[in-house]
Scaffold this active site. Structure first.
Site, mmCIF file in Angstrom:
data_model
loop_
_atom_site.group_PDB
_atom_site.id
_atom_site.type_symbol
_atom_site.label_atom_id
_atom_site.label_comp_id
_atom_site.label_asym_id
_atom_site.label_seq_id
_atom_site.Cartn_x
_atom_site.Cartn_y
_atom_site.Cartn_z
ATOM 1 N N SER A 313 3.996 1.348 2.773
ATOM 2 C CA SER A 313 3.216 2.068 1.769
ATOM 3 C C SER A 313 2.875 1.079 0.670
ATOM 4 O O SER A 313 3.480 0.013 0.576
ATOM 5 C CB SER A 313 4.030 3.220 1.177
ATOM 6 N N ASP A 314 1.869 1.395 -0.145
ATOM 7 C CA ASP A 314 1.744 0.645 -1.388
ATOM 8 C C ASP A 314 2.795 1.201 -2.345
ATOM 9 O O ASP A 314 3.379 2.263 -2.100
ATOM 10 C CB ASP A 314 0.337 0.758 -1.968
ATOM 11 N N LEU A 315 3.042 0.478 -3.421
ATOM 12 C CA LEU A 315 4.125 0.858 -4.329
ATOM 13 C C LEU A 315 3.867 2.253 -4.902
ATOM 14 O O LEU A 315 2.895 2.469 -5.615
ATOM 15 C CB LEU A 315 4.239 -0.163 -5.459
#
Length: 778
Positions: A313-315
Site C-alpha cells: 500500500s502507499d503510506l
C-alpha cells in the site's frame, strides 16, 4: 577404536541435526517447499507481522558503543515479528534526522545489521527483515549521491544512462543494508498543478515505460549466485498523475480505454522488465480506490501480466479506503485491501490492528493471509536473506558517493538540461569581463535537489554560482545578488540585483521553484507537506513537492518583478529555470536572449549548467512534458493533437513535448519503411550533423493510426534514440515497429492489431516532424 567411535558419533550427530533442520532453513530445498514449510510453522500473529511495514527511523539508537536496536524495535519484534520496515535510514525534516542525529553510510550498515541480527537470533523463527528505502533520485539517506529528479532524468531520453544511474542507486542502498528501493515513479503526469510532477517521467506512456523499465533493470541487480541484491518498487498503481483539479490524491476521471492505452502501459512494461514490488496509489478510478481494487491488483497485475512479487500500500492508503467512505471502518478497509491483492501495509497499523478480528468475523480467510505472506517470503528467499542477511559496513563507507557515482550524477545532470531559446548568446565566452549571477535559485543548495532528499553538506553540492565561478577565467568579475526569495517578499532587494547587473556584461538569472522542506514544515501522517497559514516571519521557498499543489503556474513572490528589472537593464540576459513542474515562462521566452530549464538537477547541477552556459557541453535534453502558456489551457499534452484556438489566443503549448535546442543542427533524410515480417517493419533514416561542433540528437518516431475502430491520438510516440554525432558525421538510424506497437484496445477491450494504414513520422520533437511515410498492416 575410540577415535573411530568418536568420528562415527560426530557424523551421526551432524546427520541428526541436518535431518532436524526445518525445510524453510535448508538453502538447497526448493523455494516453494521452504515457503510452505515456514507457513505451516507460523502462528497467525507471526503471519500478520510479515504483512506490516512500519516506519523505521525510530528503530535504532546511536550510542557510544555503536548503533543498536531501540527499545521500540525490540518491543515490536517481541510482540509480533515484523516483515519489513520503511525509511529506516531516511533523513529529512519529517524524520527529524539531521547530519548530526542521522547516520553516516557506515553507521547505516551497522544499524541495519543490528536490527537484522535481532530478527534472526531473537525471534522464534528467525525470519529476516526487508528494509525498503526511497530511491527515486538517489537513496534518501545521509551521505548518498543525489541525482536529478525524475522529470530531469526523463529529459535525457537516454535509456542506457538511466539504467546506469539505477545501478548506482541500488549499489549505494544495498551496501547500507537496504533491500527495496521505492522507484521508479511511473505515473503518466498531465497535470502540472499537481505537486508531484517532478517525481515522474512526464506526460507520455512510452517514454515513461521505456525509461522506467531501464531504471528497474538498473536497480534489480543480482549477485554471482543469481540472488537478487535489490528490488524495485513501481509507484503509484494507477492513474495517480492526473488528479482532478491538480489536488494530490484526487480521483482520476478516466475511461477504460485511456486507462489501458495510456496509464497502465508503463507499469506493464516495467513488470515485463522484472519489477518485483508495486505500490498502490491514493486515488480512486471510477469510484474504486486503487488500494482495494481487485480488478487492478489481481485480474490485471497478476493474471494478465504475470506479476509474481508483492504489492505495498502507499503510506496510510488502506486507512484511506475508509476515507473514501466505501467501507464503515478501518477493519473493513483492511479486509477489502487484503482480498483485493494489497499484500503489505505500509504504516502497519491497518493490518496490524485489524486482520485478526477480520479473520474471526470471516471478512477474510486464512488463505487470503497465507497468499499475501507467501508473496513476501518468496522475495526474501529469492534475495538469499535467510542465508546472507548482513552487509559489510566497510563496503558502504567505500562505495557510497564515490567518484564514479558523482560522475554518473554529473552525466545525468548534463543530459537533462533543455535549451529552450538561444538568440546566439550561448555559449558565453569564459573570458567575459564581468557577469551577474542573480536570483533565488542561483546559490541555494536545497532548491536544486527536489523532494525526497536528505540533509546535505554544503561542499557536496555545486550551485549555479559555484559552477560559474569554476568555469570563467580568473580575471572575470562575478557580481552575485539573490534579488528575492521564491515566495517570501519581505526580504527582496531588487535594487541590489539591478546594481550588480549594471556592473556586468551579461546576466545569468536563476528563477523557478523549490521542493525543499525545512524544519518548520508541517506534515500529514503520510509525510506529505501541508500548506498551512504562515506562522513564521518568512515564507519558505517550498512551492512544489508532495502536498504543494498549485492553482496557477506563475512565478511566486517577487520573481516576475526581478525578471522585469533585469530586462530593463538592457544587458544580455540568460534565464534558467530550476523547477519541479512547468512554470510560466512566457516573459522569458519572449524577451530573454536565452532560456533553459534544468528542472531539479541534483548535486552536480550547478556544474552541469555552467558547462552548458560556457560551451563545455552541448545541450541535448528534450522536454518530457509540454510547457503550457497558462493554466487556462490545461490539460495540454502533445497527443491531444491540434485543438481549436481560444478567444484570448492560441491553444498550443509554449514549448512542445520532445522539444529542445542544440549548439549544432541536424538534417534528416532518406526515410525508408521496410516490411520484415507479417506484422513488423523496419523504419530507417539518415541523420547528419550539419553544424560546427559535435552533439547529441534525440530522434523520435511517432505514429498515427489512419483509420481505427476507436478514437486514437493524432500522434503517438513509439520509439526514440539519443545518438552522438561528430561535426559533419552522418549515421543511419533504424527502428523496429512490431505488432504490439501497432495494436490498440478495441471496443471489446481486446488488444489487437487492426488492418489498415499508419502514418509514420520521424522528427526532432512532437511539433517538429521532418519525415513522413505510410505503412500498411494487412
Amino acid at each position: 577404536m575410540t577415535k573411530y567411535l568418536i568420528i562415527i558419533c560426530s557424523v551421526l550427530l551432524i546427520s541428526f541435526r541436518l535431518q532436524g533442520q526445518p525445510v524453510y532453513k535448508n538453502a538447497k530445498a526448493p523455494v516453494e517447499e521452504r515457503i510452505s514449510n515456514l507457513l505451516s510453522l507460523m502462528t497467525l500473529n507471526e503471519k500478520i507481522g510479515q504483512l506490516c511495514c512500519p516506519l523505521g527511523w525510530e528503530m535504532y539508537l546511536k550510542t557510544d558503543k555503536g548503533v543498536v536496536p531501540a527499545e521500540k524495535f525490540k518491543n515490536l519484534m517481541n510482540n509480533r515479528p515484523i516483515g519489513s520496515f520503511w525509511a529506516t535510514l531516511r533523513a529529512d525534516p519529517w524524520t527529524q534526522k539531521t547530519l548530526i542525529t542521522g547516520l553516516s553510510p557506515k553507521q547505516s550498515a551497522e544499524a541495519i545489521n543490528s536490527l537484522q541480527k535481532y530478527a534472526m537470533e531473537k525471534t522464534r523463527l528467525g525470519i529476516p527483515i526487508l528494509f525498503a528505502e526511497e530511491c527515486a533520485h538517489g537513496h534518501m539517506a545521509i551521505g548518498t549521491t543525489v541525482f536529478p529528479t525524475s522529470i530531469g532524468q526523463a529529459s535525457t531520453w537516454n535509456v542506457d544512462l538511466i539504467e546506469e544511474m539505477g545501478r548506482v542507486i541500488a549499489q549505494e542502498c544495498w551496501s547500507m543494508g537496504g533491500n527495496i528501493g521505492y522507484g521508479p515513479i511511473l505515473d503518466v503526469a498531465r497535470e502540472p498543478r499537481w505537486s508531484r510532477m517532478e517525481e515522474t517521467f512526464g506526460e507520455d506512456p512510452v517514454l515513461t515505460g521505456i525509461l522506467g523499465s531501464a531504471f528497474v533493470q538498473g536497480l534489480q541487480v543480482k549477485d554471482n549466485a543469481g540472488k537478487y541484491k535489490f528490488y524495485s518498487t513501481l509507484k503509484h498503481f494507477a492513474g495517480y498523475g492526473i488528479p482532478l483539479g491538480g489536488h494530490n490524491g484526487n480521483p482520476a476521471q478516466i475511461g477504460m480505454h485511456q486507462l489501458f492505452s495510456e496509464m497502465l502501459p508503463p507499469f506493464k512494461m516495467a513488470v515485463k522488465a522484472g519489477a518485483k514490488t508495486v505500490m498502490t496509489s491514493y486515488n480512486s478510478i471510477d469510484g474504486v480506490p486503487s488500494t482495494s481494487n481487485r480488478y487492478l491488483l489481481k485480474d490485471i497485475l497478476r493474471k494478465q501480466w504475470g506479476f509474481n512479487g508483492f504489492v505495498f500500500s502507499d503510506l496510510g492508503s488502506i486507512e484511506g479506503v475508509r476515507g473514501h467512505r466505501i467501507v464503515a471502518n478501518v477493519k473493513e478497509a483492511a479486509a477489502a485491501s487484503l482480498k483485493a491483492g494489497t499484500d503489505v501495509d505500509l504504516g502497519g497499523n491497518a493490518y496490524g490492528k485489524n486482520l485478526e478480528n477480520a479473520l474471526q468475523e470471516k471478512l477474510i480467510s486464512l488463505a487470503d493471509i497465507d497468499s499475501a505472506v507467501s508473496h513476501v517470503l518468496r522475495l526474501k528467499y529469492e534475495a538469499g536473506l535467510f542465508e546472507n542477511p548482513y552487509v559489510k559496513p566497510t563496503d558502504a563507507a567505500k562505495l557510497v558517493r564515490c567518484e564514479n557515482n558523482k560522475t554518473v550524477a554529473l552525466k545525468v545532470a548534463r543530459e537533462s538540461i533543455v535549451l529552450l531559446k538561444n538568440d546566439n548568446i550561448l555559449p558565453l565566452e569564459k573570458s567575459i569581463k564581468s557577469i551577474a549571477v542573480i536570483g533565488p535559485n542561483a546559490d541555494n543548495i536545497y532548491n536544486q535537489l527536489g523532494d525526497y532528499t536528505a540533509p546535505q553538506e554544503r561542499d557536496n553540492i555545486k550551485t549555479v554560482l559555484d559552477g560559474i565561478k569554476e568555469s570563467v577565467s580568473a580575471k572575470t568579475k562575478i557580481n552575485y545578488a539573490k534579488g528575492c526569495a521564491i515566495r517570501d517578499t519581505t526580504q527582496s532587494d531588487i535594487p541590489a540585483a539591478v546594481k550588480a547587473a549594471n556592473q556586468s556584461d551579461a546576466i545569468v538569472l536563476v528563477l523557478g521553484g523549490s521542493s525543499a522542506r525545512d524544519f518548520s514544515t508541517e506534515f500529514k501522517e503520510t509525510g506529505a507537506a501541508t500548506v498551512s497559514a504562515q506562522k513564521e516571519k518568512l515564507l519558505s521557498d517550498m512551492e512544489s513537492g508532495e502536498g504543494y499543489d498549485r492553482s496557477s503556474l506563475d512565478l511566486l513572490g517577487d520573481q516576475e518583478k526581478l525578471l522585469q528589472a533585469m530586462l530593463k537593464t538592457g544587458k544580455q540576459l540568460v534565464v534558467i529555470y530550476i523547477q519541479g513542474r512547468p512554470l510560466n515562462m512566457n516573459t522569458a521566452a519572449e524577451k530573454a536572449n536565452a532560456l533553459l530549464t534544468a528542472w531539479y538537477p541534483g548535486q552536480e547541477g550547478g556544474k552541469a549548467i555552467a558547462e552548458v552556459l560556457f560551451g563545455d557541453y552541448n545541450p541535448a535534453g528534450r522536454l518530457p512534458v509540454s510547457i503550457p502558456r497558462s493554466v487556462g489551457q490545461l490539460p495540454v499534452y502533445y497527443s491531444l493533437g491540434k485543438q481549436n484556438e481560444y478567444v484570448e489566443g492560441t491553444s498550443s503549448p509554449l514549448y512542445s513535448f520532445g522539444y529542445g535546442l542544440s549548439y549544432t543542427t541536424f538534417e534528416y533524410s532518406g526515410m525508408k519503411c521496410k516490411k520484415t515480417g507479417k506484422d513488423s517493419f523496419i523504419i530507417s533514416c539518415e541523420i547528419k550533423n550539419k553544424g560546427n561542433r559535435e552533439g547529441d540528437e534525440v530522434v523520435q518516431l511517432y505514429l498515427k493510426d489512419d483509420v481505427s475502430s476507436i478514437i486514437t491520438p493524432e500522434i503517438m510516440l513509439k520509439k526514440f534514440k539519443r545518438i552522438h554525432l561528430d561535426k559533419g558525421e552522418t549515421r543511419k538510424i533504424e527502428f523496429e515497429l512490431t505488432k504490439e506497437d501497432l495494436s490498440l484496445y478495441n471496443q471489446q477491450m481486446e488488444f489487437v492489431a487492426e488492418p489498415g494504414t499508419f502514418t509514420v513520422m520521424l522528427g526532432a520533437a512532437s511539433n517538429d516532424i521532418r519525415l513522413k511515410d505510410k505503412i500498411e498492416l494487412k
